[in-house]
Design a protein around this motif. Structure first.
Motif, PDB file in Angstrom:
ATOM      1  N   ARG A   1       8.078   7.826 -12.417  1.00  0.00           N
ATOM      2  CA  ARG A   1       7.272   6.631 -12.169  1.00  0.00           C
ATOM      3  C   ARG A   1       5.776   6.927 -12.391  1.00  0.00           C
ATOM      4  O   ARG A   1       5.089   6.192 -13.110  1.00  0.00           O
ATOM      5  CB  ARG A   1       7.518   6.170 -10.722  1.00  0.00           C
ATOM      6  N   GLU A   2       5.325   8.027 -11.822  1.00  0.00           N
ATOM      7  CA  GLU A   2       3.905   8.396 -11.976  1.00  0.00           C
ATOM      8  C   GLU A   2       3.571   8.675 -13.438  1.00  0.00           C
ATOM      9  O   GLU A   2       2.524   8.275 -13.942  1.00  0.00           O
ATOM     10  CB  GLU A   2       3.586   9.650 -11.141  1.00  0.00           C
ATOM     11  N   CYS A   3       4.467   9.417 -14.114  1.00  0.00           N
ATOM     12  CA  CYS A   3       4.176   9.785 -15.502  1.00  0.00           C
ATOM     13  C   CYS A   3       4.198   8.560 -16.404  1.00  0.00           C
ATOM     14  O   CYS A   3       3.342   8.421 -17.282  1.00  0.00           O
ATOM     15  CB  CYS A   3       5.191  10.817 -16.000  1.00  0.00           C
ATOM     16  N   PHE A   4       5.173   7.701 -16.191  1.00  0.00           N
ATOM     17  CA  PHE A   4       5.279   6.526 -17.043  1.00  0.00           C
ATOM     18  C   PHE A   4       4.027   5.670 -16.917  1.00  0.00           C
ATOM     19  O   PHE A   4       3.463   5.212 -17.919  1.00  0.00           O
ATOM     20  CB  PHE A   4       6.525   5.706 -16.709  1.00  0.00           C
ATOM     21  N   ALA A   5       3.580   5.511 -15.700  1.00  0.00           N
ATOM     22  CA  ALA A   5       2.387   4.685 -15.463  1.00  0.00           C
ATOM     23  C   ALA A   5       1.192   5.242 -16.227  1.00  0.00           C
ATOM     24  O   ALA A   5       0.346   4.484 -16.709  1.00  0.00           O
ATOM     25  CB  ALA A   5       2.085   4.624 -13.966  1.00  0.00           C
ATOM     26  N   ARG A   6       1.122   6.559 -16.351  1.00  0.00           N
ATOM     27  CA  ARG A   6      -0.040   7.168 -17.025  1.00  0.00           C
ATOM     28  C   ARG A   6       0.282   7.590 -18.461  1.00  0.00           C
ATOM     29  O   ARG A   6      -0.515   8.279 -19.096  1.00  0.00           O
ATOM     30  CB  ARG A   6      -0.488   8.397 -16.233  1.00  0.00           C
ATOM     31  N   ARG A   7       1.495   7.279 -18.916  1.00  0.00           N
ATOM     32  CA  ARG A   7       1.945   7.659 -20.275  1.00  0.00           C
ATOM     33  C   ARG A   7       1.874   9.180 -20.472  1.00  0.00           C
ATOM     34  O   ARG A   7       1.500   9.659 -21.532  1.00  0.00           O
ATOM     35  CB  ARG A   7       1.125   6.945 -21.356  1.00  0.00           C
ATOM     36  N   ILE A   8       2.238   9.903 -19.452  1.00  0.00           N
ATOM     37  CA  ILE A   8       2.269  11.365 -19.550  1.00  0.00           C
ATOM     38  C   ILE A   8       3.654  11.803 -20.011  1.00  0.00           C
ATOM     39  O   ILE A   8       4.655  11.397 -19.417  1.00  0.00           O
ATOM     40  CB  ILE A   8       1.965  12.008 -18.179  1.00  0.00           C
ATOM     41  N   PRO A   9       3.735  12.591 -21.073  1.00  0.00           N
ATOM     42  CA  PRO A   9       5.057  13.052 -21.518  1.00  0.00           C
ATOM     43  C   PRO A   9       5.693  14.025 -20.518  1.00  0.00           C
ATOM     44  O   PRO A   9       4.990  14.778 -19.828  1.00  0.00           O
ATOM     45  CB  PRO A   9       4.787  13.737 -22.852  1.00  0.00           C
ATOM     46  N   ILE A  10       7.005  13.982 -20.469  1.00  0.00           N
ATOM     47  CA  ILE A  10       7.778  14.885 -19.608  1.00  0.00           C
ATOM     48  C   ILE A  10       8.746  15.667 -20.482  1.00  0.00           C
ATOM     49  O   ILE A  10       9.473  15.089 -21.291  1.00  0.00           O
ATOM     50  CB  ILE A  10       8.599  14.109 -18.558  1.00  0.00           C
ATOM     51  N   THR A  11       8.747  16.967 -20.319  1.00  0.00           N
ATOM     52  CA  THR A  11       9.749  17.810 -20.981  1.00  0.00           C
ATOM     53  C   THR A  11      10.603  18.457 -19.900  1.00  0.00           C
ATOM     54  O   THR A  11      10.127  19.312 -19.166  1.00  0.00           O
ATOM     55  CB  THR A  11       9.057  18.876 -21.859  1.00  0.00           C
ATOM     56  N   PRO A  12      11.867  18.021 -19.780  1.00  0.00           N
ATOM     57  CA  PRO A  12      12.745  18.616 -18.763  1.00  0.00           C
ATOM     58  C   PRO A  12      13.113  20.045 -19.164  1.00  0.00           C
ATOM     59  O   PRO A  12      13.212  20.356 -20.349  1.00  0.00           O
ATOM     60  CB  PRO A  12      13.992  17.720 -18.789  1.00  0.00           C
ATOM     61  N   ARG A  13      13.309  20.885 -18.146  1.00  0.00           N
ATOM     62  CA  ARG A  13      13.572  22.291 -18.419  1.00  0.00           C
ATOM     63  C   ARG A  13      14.507  22.867 -17.357  1.00  0.00           C
ATOM     64  O   ARG A  13      14.438  22.501 -16.180  1.00  0.00           O
ATOM     65  CB  ARG A  13      12.232  23.040 -18.370  1.00  0.00           C
ATOM     66  N   GLY A  14      15.408  23.759 -17.799  1.00  0.00           N
ATOM     67  CA  GLY A  14      16.217  24.515 -16.848  1.00  0.00           C
ATOM     68  C   GLY A  14      15.569  25.869 -16.632  1.00  0.00           C
ATOM     69  O   GLY A  14      14.482  25.976 -16.077  1.00  0.00           O
ATOM     70  N   ALA A  15      16.209  26.929 -17.152  1.00  0.00           N
ATOM     71  CA  ALA A  15      15.640  28.268 -16.980  1.00  0.00           C
ATOM     72  C   ALA A  15      14.848  28.714 -18.205  1.00  0.00           C
ATOM     73  O   ALA A  15      14.303  29.812 -18.222  1.00  0.00           O
ATOM     74  CB  ALA A  15      16.760  29.259 -16.675  1.00  0.00           C
ATOM     75  N   GLY A  16      14.814  27.873 -19.237  1.00  0.00           N
ATOM     76  CA  GLY A  16      14.055  28.251 -20.427  1.00  0.00           C
ATOM     77  C   GLY A  16      14.673  29.395 -21.204  1.00  0.00           C
ATOM     78  O   GLY A  16      13.980  30.248 -21.744  1.00  0.00           O
ATOM     79  N   THR A  17      16.005  29.414 -21.265  1.00  0.00           N
ATOM     80  CA  THR A  17      16.674  30.497 -21.995  1.00  0.00           C
ATOM     81  C   THR A  17      17.106  30.076 -23.390  1.00  0.00           C
ATOM     82  O   THR A  17      17.763  30.847 -24.088  1.00  0.00           O
ATOM     83  CB  THR A  17      17.920  30.987 -21.225  1.00  0.00           C
ATOM     84  N   GLY A  18      16.757  28.860 -23.786  1.00  0.00           N
ATOM     85  CA  GLY A  18      17.058  28.442 -25.152  1.00  0.00           C
ATOM     86  C   GLY A  18      16.235  29.255 -26.140  1.00  0.00           C
ATOM     87  O   GLY A  18      15.339  30.012 -25.759  1.00  0.00           O
ATOM     88  N   ASN A  19      16.531  29.105 -27.424  1.00  0.00           N
ATOM     89  CA  ASN A  19      15.689  29.834 -28.366  1.00  0.00           C
ATOM     90  C   ASN A  19      15.307  29.028 -29.590  1.00  0.00           C
ATOM     91  O   ASN A  19      15.079  29.578 -30.648  1.00  0.00           O
ATOM     92  CB  ASN A  19      16.295  31.188 -28.756  1.00  0.00           C
ATOM     93  N   TYR A  20      15.235  27.727 -29.416  1.00  0.00           N
ATOM     94  CA  TYR A  20      14.674  26.899 -30.489  1.00  0.00           C
ATOM     95  C   TYR A  20      13.460  26.139 -29.993  1.00  0.00           C
ATOM     96  O   TYR A  20      13.116  25.107 -30.556  1.00  0.00           O
ATOM     97  CB  TYR A  20      15.689  25.875 -31.006  1.00  0.00           C
ATOM     98  N   GLY A  21      12.856  26.600 -28.910  1.00  0.00           N
ATOM     99  CA  GLY A  21      11.762  25.820 -28.346  1.00  0.00           C
ATOM    100  C   GLY A  21      12.207  24.493 -27.772  1.00  0.00           C
ATOM    101  O   GLY A  21      11.398  23.576 -27.602  1.00  0.00           O
ATOM    102  N   GLN A  22      13.495  24.393 -27.425  1.00  0.00           N
ATOM    103  CA  GLN A  22      14.042  23.112 -26.932  1.00  0.00           C
ATOM    104  C   GLN A  22      13.194  22.508 -25.806  1.00  0.00           C
ATOM    105  O   GLN A  22      12.989  21.313 -25.742  1.00  0.00           O
ATOM    106  CB  GLN A  22      15.466  23.283 -26.365  1.00  0.00           C
ATOM    107  N   ALA A  23      12.767  23.391 -24.890  1.00  0.00           N
ATOM    108  CA  ALA A  23      12.096  22.888 -23.683  1.00  0.00           C
ATOM    109  C   ALA A  23      10.601  23.191 -23.721  1.00  0.00           C
ATOM    110  O   ALA A  23       9.948  23.250 -22.688  1.00  0.00           O
ATOM    111  CB  ALA A  23      12.746  23.490 -22.441  1.00  0.00           C
ATOM    112  N   MET A  24      10.046  23.363 -24.907  1.00  0.00           N
ATOM    113  CA  MET A  24       8.604  23.620 -25.011  1.00  0.00           C
ATOM    114  C   MET A  24       7.885  22.298 -25.273  1.00  0.00           C
ATOM    115  O   MET A  24       8.226  21.563 -26.197  1.00  0.00           O
ATOM    116  CB  MET A  24       8.333  24.668 -26.086  1.00  0.00           C
ATOM    117  N   PRO A  25       6.871  21.999 -24.460  1.00  0.00           N
ATOM    118  CA  PRO A  25       6.212  20.678 -24.473  1.00  0.00           C
ATOM    119  C   PRO A  25       5.177  20.588 -25.589  1.00  0.00           C
ATOM    120  O   PRO A  25       3.999  20.891 -25.387  1.00  0.00           O
ATOM    121  CB  PRO A  25       5.567  20.620 -23.092  1.00  0.00           C
ATOM    122  N   LEU A  26       5.601  20.117 -26.749  1.00  0.00           N
ATOM    123  CA  LEU A  26       4.727  20.080 -27.925  1.00  0.00           C
ATOM    124  C   LEU A  26       3.458  19.285 -27.668  1.00  0.00           C
ATOM    125  O   LEU A  26       2.406  19.586 -28.225  1.00  0.00           O
ATOM    126  CB  LEU A  26       5.464  19.458 -29.115  1.00  0.00           C
TER     127      LEU A  26
END
Lengths: 456, 456
Positions: B69-94
């Motif tokens: 709700r807070e992010c949407f109101a301010r148009r802040i992007p959200i990148t969900p993340r687990g443990a960050g063990t992927g290796n394609y930058g899946q969870a890296m907030p461009l």
């Protein structure tokens, strides 16, 4: 075979076995000399008069050894038997003598890492019921699970319900070890392990008496019993094949019967509509939602859905008793002129061939498919019914199947090799020379033995 | 993407979230903005400077909704993340903004009929450890099991250890349901079930925030951890394929790495001889004897054999941590100039092609095979190492693989479609329109979204 020339005094023979239970009553002896050979009109003719002279029921392996010693001394043939649920006359004593009823050897030892050591005479239903609370269940079983024994299944069967996961019994990893008593003056107890077990697996008890087995079990799951209906057999066959191949759907049985065969499944007649084909499945409870989703998409409908507990409490016929050779049994209960074939359609495009065969034969050969695994791939076994007219016509159908590339495992012969590989397994024959030098075990069943010059 | 034009006051934003934990420390934020993207020299260049502005760590789904709700109101992007063990930058907030660290959503609910309902942030190792005593285990997991989360695996992965039995996660029957929070002014909680879960599976968190999953578990077994050695890679590949296809041998992992790749597996260097290729297996305890029998016949030798208890008590590296992307990790620990490919060899004659490719590239592309199931058949996935020189050479190798009929899943791109199917999944794109109308979730990863005209 070196049968004794002087007629045996059977009561005296029974006496010589001391406390080991025996049965001489003619009717009871005849009853325990039979199996479901009458599925085949051919065998029904050939084996009608077969009977043992005596039933002997050892209580343990020591009894088995004592019986063997007495029989060998008198050159009396022994035909080992479990519950007699085979249907090729596997356990029928062609040359009389002793039928060795092994159901007394029914000890279940504790399961260790999913391996069960069990007496050959233990009933499959009992194994399943006693192992399930411990977290294990049978990897595979025949449709005769309620009565068949593990030893009979190993000696006379090849696979069944569960083969969609684990392939057939002969694949490495399911039959881990066997204790086998030899037919000699001084009987030995041999312990076969690993691939050695195949020397006595599916050898009809012709080359040793299995007293104990070690088998790999499957981790237990809760199974849902599904009967589904399609108004079109081709779409049912496609759906069943798709479920068989669905790696994410946990299952134990994938069967498809066309409307001609389904019409014989009496306990389902109030649920199936005329002309509907039936799919019969065991699906893990955790996979029942994705299974039903796939069924919806394929245009089928659920006819019956029962948990294991519901089957137990209501006494409903379990789904597996509509499949494998029980499909044939249901047909025979209605129509004594029906028989069946056992076959394997060549993959991976077997569904086209199934459709062509079904169309060619129409109602003469109601189709019945069982999906199994062979060498890591899904394969299509078929046990179609045949509306029997003459043996010549039956043989012509078999020949036509073979011309089309379908492998037929003839269920109309009691000869080991003729039903299966069409050739003697050299390991089984070599083992018979070693374990039954006089050819006294279940004589007349192994062609490779009978065709060689009689041993000294 | 409609990012806000005025710079965000991040401490004030953190304040607005009340009791929801946040992190603004630059070093910590950078650390939680990364994954194993540096496996790829290409991504290493491209993603070096990527960082979120703030890490937000919701404690439950209500917190997730408050953050959205807070992010949407301010148009802040959200990148969900687990443990960050992927290796394609899946969870890296461009595009910076919030990295939503979901490891606080780690509730395990009771297992019902083999179905586990679990918070997205639960660690796979924890799930395995807690379910095993109850008789259940994960159907599949990545080599990062010790740290990875179930939500991260579902959103960023596709399969792994266990896929030899259950295929990949997207197959019907493994992912049964998901709760997903939408990125809207009034966030909704959607419950996806069955095939609908694939809308968010392997979508990198671009079209919804997964908060909870229902997954089918496998019945637990005792696994033996095997490392075996062959002096010839072709024979190892044949043996591994044979085990993969052996329906009677219960298994969870079938991996083959050639001597070039095996030389990087440091914890095994005192056991492997120079020039030996390594097979890495998880085999059920009940199947270890038939497995070793087959190994003997194939001419391999056991290098290491450990029970799960022995791994636990000795702290040995579990076999699965030599496989899948961990093979690459072991290589990178020794040689920073190594990278890798992800591919699938076409069946069923893949072993010939494996041999040809191995011969053609020799030491430039050390071979690494992972056997899995696809549509009911054994398939040969490969994650070969590549001795990296230039991106042009890497692209040439990929093009050559593709010319040979090998499917390459490019691990050198952070764009969802470029790594997998080469095309946008229309269901995933449609779901994004529905669940993230302003494109604020993990922006820049879904090409199909970026290529369409920006929504109003």
């Amino acid at each position: 075979m070196n049968a004794s020339s002087a007629p045996t005094d059977w009561p005296a023979f029974a006496e010589s076995l001391g406390a080991i239970p025996t049965e001489l009553d003619r009717a009871l002896v005849r009853q325990k000399s039979r199996d479901f050979y009458w599925y085949s009109p051919v065998l029904k003719q050939q084996l009608r008069g077969v009977s043992a002279d005596i039933i002997v029921a050892p209580r343990d392996e020591a009894d088995v050894i004592a019986v063997v010693r007495e029989c060998f001394a008198r050159r009396i043939p022994i035909t080992p038997r479990g519950a007699g649920t085979g249907n090729y006359g596997q356990a029928m004593p062609l040359h009389g003598g002793v039928v060795l009823d092994l159901i007394g050897l029914n000890t279940l030892h504790p399961i260790l890492d999913g391996v069960l050591r069990v007496g050959a005479g233990a009933k499959l239903g009992e194994i399943e019921a006693r192992c399930k609370p411990l977290g294990w269940e049978l990897r595979m079983f025949p449709s005769t699970r309620r009565t068949a024994t593990i030893g009979g299944f190993v000696a006379g069967g090849s696979g069944g319900i569960g083969s969609i996961n684990f392939g057939q019994m002969r694949e490495a990893g399911t039959l881990l070890a066997a204790r086998v008593v030899t037919m000699e003056a001084k009987p030995r107890v041999l312990r076969l392990r690993g691939a050695e077990v195949n020397r006595v697996h599916h050898a009809y008890g012709t080359n040793g008496i299995i007293t104990e087995l070690e088998i790999a079990m499957a981790p237990a799951q809760s199974w849902m019993d599904f009967v589904v209906a399609f108004d079109n057999f081709t779409r049912l066959a496609e759906f069943t094949d798709r479920v068989a191949r669905a790696d994410g759907i946990a299952k134990r049985l994938c069967t498809a019967v066309d409307s001609g065969a389904a019409a014989y499944l009496k306990p389902l007649q109030d649920k199936l509509r005329a002309g509907e084909s039936a799919g019969i499945f065991l699906i893990a409870a955790q996979s029942s939602a994705p299974f039903e989703d796939a069924l919806d998409r394929a245009g089928g409908r659920v006819v019956r859905r029962l948990t294991e507990a519901e089957i137990e409490s209501t006494g409903a016929v379990p789904a597996y008793e509509f499949t494998w050779n029980h499909t044939t049994l249901h047909a025979l209960k209605v129509d004594r002129d029906v028989t069946y074939l056992q076959s394997r359609f060549p993959g991976p495009d077997y569904l086209d061939l199934v459709a062509r065969v079904a169309e060619h034969y129409g109602d003469e050969v109601p189709m019945h498919l069982e999906f199994i695994r062979v060498d890591g791939e899904v394969a299509c076994a078929a046990l179609p019914l045949v509306r029997y007219t003459t043996e010549a016509r039956l043989r012509a159908i078999i020949a036509d199947f073979e011309r089309r590339g379908i492998t037929v495992f003839d269920p109309h012969t009691y000869v080991l090799e003729d039903g299966g590989m069409k050739q003697t397994d050299p390991e089984q024959l070599a083992f018979k020379r070693h374990a039954d030098p006089l050819g006294l075990l279940n004589p007349g069943k192994m062609r490779g033995w009978d065709e060689q010059s009689s041993p000294a």
